[in-house]
Design a protein around this motif. Structure first.
Motif, PDB file in Angstrom:
ATOM      1  N   ARG A 189     -21.028 -19.734   7.668  1.00 21.42           N
ATOM      2  CA  ARG A 189     -20.965 -20.499   8.235  1.00 21.42           C
ATOM      3  C   ARG A 189     -21.089 -21.817   7.749  1.00 21.42           C
ATOM      4  NH1 ARG A 189     -21.287 -20.707  13.697  1.00 21.42           N
ATOM      5  NH2 ARG A 189     -23.208 -18.810  13.967  1.00 21.42           N
ATOM      6  N   ARG A 190     -21.460 -22.172   6.456  1.00 21.28           N
ATOM      7  CA  ARG A 190     -21.522 -23.354   6.256  1.00 21.28           C
ATOM      8  C   ARG A 190     -19.725 -23.307   5.256  1.00 21.28           C
ATOM      9  NH1 ARG A 190     -25.646 -25.052   0.735  1.00 21.28           N
ATOM     10  NH2 ARG A 190     -27.044 -25.435   2.732  1.00 21.28           N
ATOM     11  N   GLU A 191     -19.324 -22.641   5.530  1.00 25.56           N
ATOM     12  CA  GLU A 191     -17.619 -22.762   4.624  1.00 25.56           C
ATOM     13  C   GLU A 191     -16.804 -23.172   5.527  1.00 25.56           C
ATOM     14  OE1 GLU A 191     -17.738 -23.824   0.967  1.00 25.56           O
ATOM     15  OE2 GLU A 191     -19.755 -23.325   1.165  1.00 25.56           O
ATOM     16  N   SER A 192     -16.718 -21.867   6.573  1.00 20.84           N
ATOM     17  CA  SER A 192     -16.235 -21.862   7.745  1.00 20.84           C
ATOM     18  C   SER A 192     -16.149 -23.519   8.070  1.00 20.84           C
ATOM     19  CB  SER A 192     -15.666 -20.619   8.676  1.00 20.84           C
ATOM     20  OG  SER A 192     -14.693 -20.870   9.518  1.00 20.84           O
ATOM     21  N   ASP A 193     -14.709 -23.823   9.006  1.00 19.10           N
ATOM     22  CA  ASP A 193     -14.201 -24.345   9.645  1.00 19.10           C
ATOM     23  C   ASP A 193     -14.322 -24.121  10.932  1.00 19.10           C
ATOM     24  OD1 ASP A 193     -14.570 -26.737   8.276  1.00 19.10           O
ATOM     25  OD2 ASP A 193     -12.173 -26.923   7.797  1.00 19.10           O
ATOM     26  N   LYS A 194     -14.515 -22.896  10.910  1.00 25.14           N
ATOM     27  CA  LYS A 194     -13.999 -22.096  12.819  1.00 25.14           C
ATOM     28  C   LYS A 194     -15.333 -21.894  13.370  1.00 25.14           C
ATOM     29  CE  LYS A 194      -9.494 -19.882  11.265  1.00 25.14           C
ATOM     30  NZ  LYS A 194      -8.988 -18.665  11.310  1.00 25.14           N
ATOM     31  N   VAL A 195     -15.125 -21.249  14.926  1.00 26.64           N
ATOM     32  CA  VAL A 195     -16.264 -21.475  15.352  1.00 26.64           C
ATOM     33  C   VAL A 195     -16.451 -19.661  15.126  1.00 26.64           C
ATOM     34  CG1 VAL A 195     -17.179 -21.014  18.290  1.00 26.64           C
ATOM     35  CG2 VAL A 195     -15.909 -22.668  17.549  1.00 26.64           C
ATOM     36  N   LEU A 196     -17.619 -19.299  15.257  1.00 28.49           N
ATOM     37  CA  LEU A 196     -17.556 -18.149  14.369  1.00 28.49           C
ATOM     38  C   LEU A 196     -18.570 -17.353  15.278  1.00 28.49           C
ATOM     39  CD1 LEU A 196     -20.630 -18.126  11.188  1.00 28.49           C
ATOM     40  CD2 LEU A 196     -17.555 -17.693  11.315  1.00 28.49           C
ATOM     41  N   PRO A 197     -17.393 -16.189  15.655  1.00 28.67           N
ATOM     42  CA  PRO A 197     -17.796 -15.042  16.446  1.00 28.67           C
ATOM     43  C   PRO A 197     -19.537 -14.797  17.127  1.00 28.67           C
ATOM     44  CG  PRO A 197     -16.757 -13.815  15.063  1.00 28.67           C
ATOM     45  CD  PRO A 197     -17.121 -15.348  14.593  1.00 28.67           C
ATOM     46  N   ALA A 198     -20.123 -13.918  17.591  1.00 31.15           N
ATOM     47  CA  ALA A 198     -20.927 -12.641  17.154  1.00 31.15           C
ATOM     48  C   ALA A 198     -21.297 -11.958  16.153  1.00 31.15           C
ATOM     49  CB  ALA A 198     -21.641 -12.238  18.278  1.00 31.15           C
ATOM     50  N   GLU A 199     -22.629 -12.402  15.801  1.00 29.87           N
ATOM     51  CA  GLU A 199     -22.333 -11.244  14.267  1.00 29.87           C
ATOM     52  C   GLU A 199     -21.791  -9.723  13.681  1.00 29.87           C
ATOM     53  OE1 GLU A 199     -26.229 -11.914  12.894  1.00 29.87           O
ATOM     54  OE2 GLU A 199     -25.648 -14.373  12.004  1.00 29.87           O
ATOM     55  N   GLU A 200     -22.254  -9.301  15.623  1.00 26.42           N
ATOM     56  CA  GLU A 200     -21.992  -7.481  15.902  1.00 26.42           C
ATOM     57  C   GLU A 200     -20.012  -7.542  15.770  1.00 26.42           C
ATOM     58  OE1 GLU A 200     -23.368  -9.409  17.194  1.00 26.42           O
ATOM     59  OE2 GLU A 200     -25.541  -8.192  17.864  1.00 26.42           O
ATOM     60  N   VAL A 201     -19.275  -9.062  16.254  1.00 22.17           N
ATOM     61  CA  VAL A 201     -18.001  -9.013  15.713  1.00 22.17           C
ATOM     62  C   VAL A 201     -17.370  -8.510  14.144  1.00 22.17           C
ATOM     63  CG1 VAL A 201     -15.670  -9.957  15.947  1.00 22.17           C
ATOM     64  CG2 VAL A 201     -17.468  -9.883  17.938  1.00 22.17           C
ATOM     65  N   ILE A 202     -18.592  -9.456  12.706  1.00 16.98           N
ATOM     66  CA  ILE A 202     -18.538 -10.117  11.949  1.00 16.98           C
ATOM     67  C   ILE A 202     -18.774  -8.778  11.148  1.00 16.98           C
ATOM     68  CG2 ILE A 202     -18.896 -10.639   9.876  1.00 16.98           C
ATOM     69  CD1 ILE A 202     -19.340 -13.600  11.684  1.00 16.98           C
ATOM     70  N   HIS A 203     -19.884  -8.105  11.700  1.00 19.57           N
ATOM     71  CA  HIS A 203     -19.892  -6.983  11.093  1.00 19.57           C
ATOM     72  C   HIS A 203     -19.005  -5.455  11.065  1.00 19.57           C
ATOM     73  CE1 HIS A 203     -24.459  -6.282   9.919  1.00 19.57           C
ATOM     74  NE2 HIS A 203     -23.937  -7.525  10.704  1.00 19.57           N
ATOM     75  N   GLU A 204     -18.701  -5.471  12.567  1.00 26.43           N
ATOM     76  CA  GLU A 204     -17.407  -4.152  12.521  1.00 26.43           C
ATOM     77  C   GLU A 204     -15.884  -4.845  11.450  1.00 26.43           C
ATOM     78  OE1 GLU A 204     -16.793  -2.068  13.985  1.00 26.43           O
ATOM     79  OE2 GLU A 204     -18.349  -2.064  15.616  1.00 26.43           O
ATOM     80  N   GLN A 205     -15.820  -6.088  12.046  1.00 30.10           N
ATOM     81  CA  GLN A 205     -13.947  -7.084  10.617  1.00 30.10           C
ATOM     82  C   GLN A 205     -14.787  -6.103   9.298  1.00 30.10           C
ATOM     83  OE1 GLN A 205     -15.138 -10.814  12.188  1.00 30.10           O
ATOM     84  NE2 GLN A 205     -12.640 -10.305  13.496  1.00 30.10           N
ATOM     85  N   MET A 206     -16.364  -6.168   8.504  1.00 34.94           N
ATOM     86  CA  MET A 206     -16.651  -6.067   7.915  1.00 34.94           C
ATOM     87  C   MET A 206     -16.434  -4.331   7.414  1.00 34.94           C
ATOM     88  SD  MET A 206     -18.935  -6.979   4.560  1.00 34.94           S
ATOM     89  CE  MET A 206     -20.735  -6.136   5.022  1.00 34.94           C
ATOM     90  N   ILE A 207     -16.922  -3.531   8.339  1.00 35.01           N
ATOM     91  CA  ILE A 207     -16.566  -2.373   7.892  1.00 35.01           C
ATOM     92  C   ILE A 207     -15.097  -2.007   8.167  1.00 35.01           C
ATOM     93  CG2 ILE A 207     -16.592  -0.032   9.882  1.00 35.01           C
ATOM     94  CD1 ILE A 207     -19.527  -1.133  10.658  1.00 35.01           C
ATOM     95  N   SER A 208     -13.845  -2.913   9.266  1.00 37.70           N
ATOM     96  CA  SER A 208     -12.979  -1.643   8.808  1.00 37.70           C
ATOM     97  C   SER A 208     -12.223  -2.815   7.719  1.00 37.70           C
ATOM     98  CB  SER A 208     -12.249  -3.466  10.211  1.00 37.70           C
ATOM     99  OG  SER A 208     -12.211  -2.550  11.065  1.00 37.70           O
ATOM    100  N   CYS A 209     -12.492  -3.499   6.773  1.00 40.19           N
ATOM    101  CA  CYS A 209     -11.640  -4.492   5.766  1.00 40.19           C
ATOM    102  C   CYS A 209     -12.667  -3.146   4.645  1.00 40.19           C
ATOM    103  CB  CYS A 209     -12.395  -5.474   5.267  1.00 40.19           C
ATOM    104  SG  CYS A 209     -12.051  -6.794   6.353  1.00 40.19           S
ATOM    105  N   PHE A 210     -13.612  -2.617   4.135  1.00 40.63           N
ATOM    106  CA  PHE A 210     -14.124  -1.204   3.499  1.00 40.63           C
ATOM    107  C   PHE A 210     -13.370  -0.171   4.333  1.00 40.63           C
ATOM    108  CE2 PHE A 210     -16.401   2.311   3.120  1.00 40.63           C
ATOM    109  CZ  PHE A 210     -17.326   2.121   1.502  1.00 40.63           C
ATOM    110  N   VAL A 211     -13.255   0.701   5.339  1.00 40.78           N
ATOM    111  CA  VAL A 211     -11.839   1.069   5.072  1.00 40.78           C
ATOM    112  C   VAL A 211     -10.894   1.005   4.920  1.00 40.78           C
ATOM    113  CG1 VAL A 211     -10.703   2.498   7.150  1.00 40.78           C
ATOM    114  CG2 VAL A 211     -13.698   1.935   7.623  1.00 40.78           C
ATOM    115  N   ARG A 212     -10.051   0.188   5.155  1.00 41.44           N
ATOM    116  CA  ARG A 212      -8.562  -0.161   4.786  1.00 41.44           C
ATOM    117  C   ARG A 212      -8.340  -0.613   3.652  1.00 41.44           C
ATOM    118  NH1 ARG A 212      -5.362  -3.513   2.691  1.00 41.44           N
ATOM    119  NH2 ARG A 212      -7.318  -5.128   3.011  1.00 41.44           N
TER     120      ARG A 212
END
Length: 222
Positions: A189-212
């Protein structure tokens, strides 16, 4: 032919730290005996400070008895690393995986965990990087955005990583985070200039990064 690698993903929401610890111990035992496949726990904790097996108690900057006044728990663990904080608005991954089966050593495993968080941060225009020698985790400049503390027993991993989406950073003022006195803590939140999505989306993205990054191609969600 590509080798099939199965990963069971548990999406758990907010879980008490000790409950998550007991679950990890159970899953590690089951993974050692081949009763379950590689497993990934995705969750958050209520405010909790943890100190690793070396007992670096001096890095807790307030009396343990006073932690209740700020709504935080305190627990000792068997992971590596130093004192850290877990709380709401962090994305936490606890992999219970066989390093032997995927052909990774301990150092490469930790490096891959760092890459998971670096890749996640990059999705939001944040240039994160691994720390220097003795600074395990992921950083944005001089601020730590992601912590790593792992345990490996008979080639099976537990504990893992915690990525700061938007936690209350005031909690970190009561410790020397990861034992590094001259560095701060930051968040997506502090570092990004973008509007963050719901936290569930970020959790899903991290899982996807791990899987890959770990090469899993058969994903079972629980």
């Amino acid at each position: 032919m590509r080798l099939q690698r199965t990963l069971e993903v548990w999406k758990m929401g907010i879980v008490n730290y000790l409950d998550a610890l007991k679950l990890q111990e159970k899953l590690v035992s089951e993974r050692k005996f081949g009763k379950i496949s590689d497993t990934l726990l995705s969750l958050q904790h209520s405010p909790t400070y943890t100190i690793e097996k070396r007992r670096t108690y001096h890095n807790l900057l307030m009396p343990e008895a006073d932690l209740q006044t700020i709504g935080a728990e305190f627990h000792y663990t068997q992971r590596g690393g130093d004192i850290t904080f877990h709380g709401p608005h962090q994305a936490i991954l606890y992999p219970i995986i066989s390093l032997r089966n995927i052909g990774l050593g301990a150092q490469k495993y930790v490096e891959n965990l760092e890459l998971v968080m670096i890749e996640l941060a990059s999705l939001y225009g944040v240039q994160a990087h691994a720390g220097r020698a003795g600074e395990t985790g992921v950083w944005v400049g001089e601020g730590k955005i992601g912590a790593i503390g792992v345990r490996i027993s008979s080639g099976i991993t537990s504990h893992g990583l915690a990525f700061n989406i938007d936690p209350d950073l005031n909690y970190f003022k009561h410790i020397v985070p990861c034992g590094i006195a001259d560095k701060g803590v930051t968040s997506l939140r502090r570092e990004s200039d973008k509007v963050l999505p719901a936290e569930e989306v970020i959790h899903e993205q991290m899982i996807s990064c791990f899987v890959r990054l770990f090469g899993f191609n058969d994903i079972i969600c629980k």
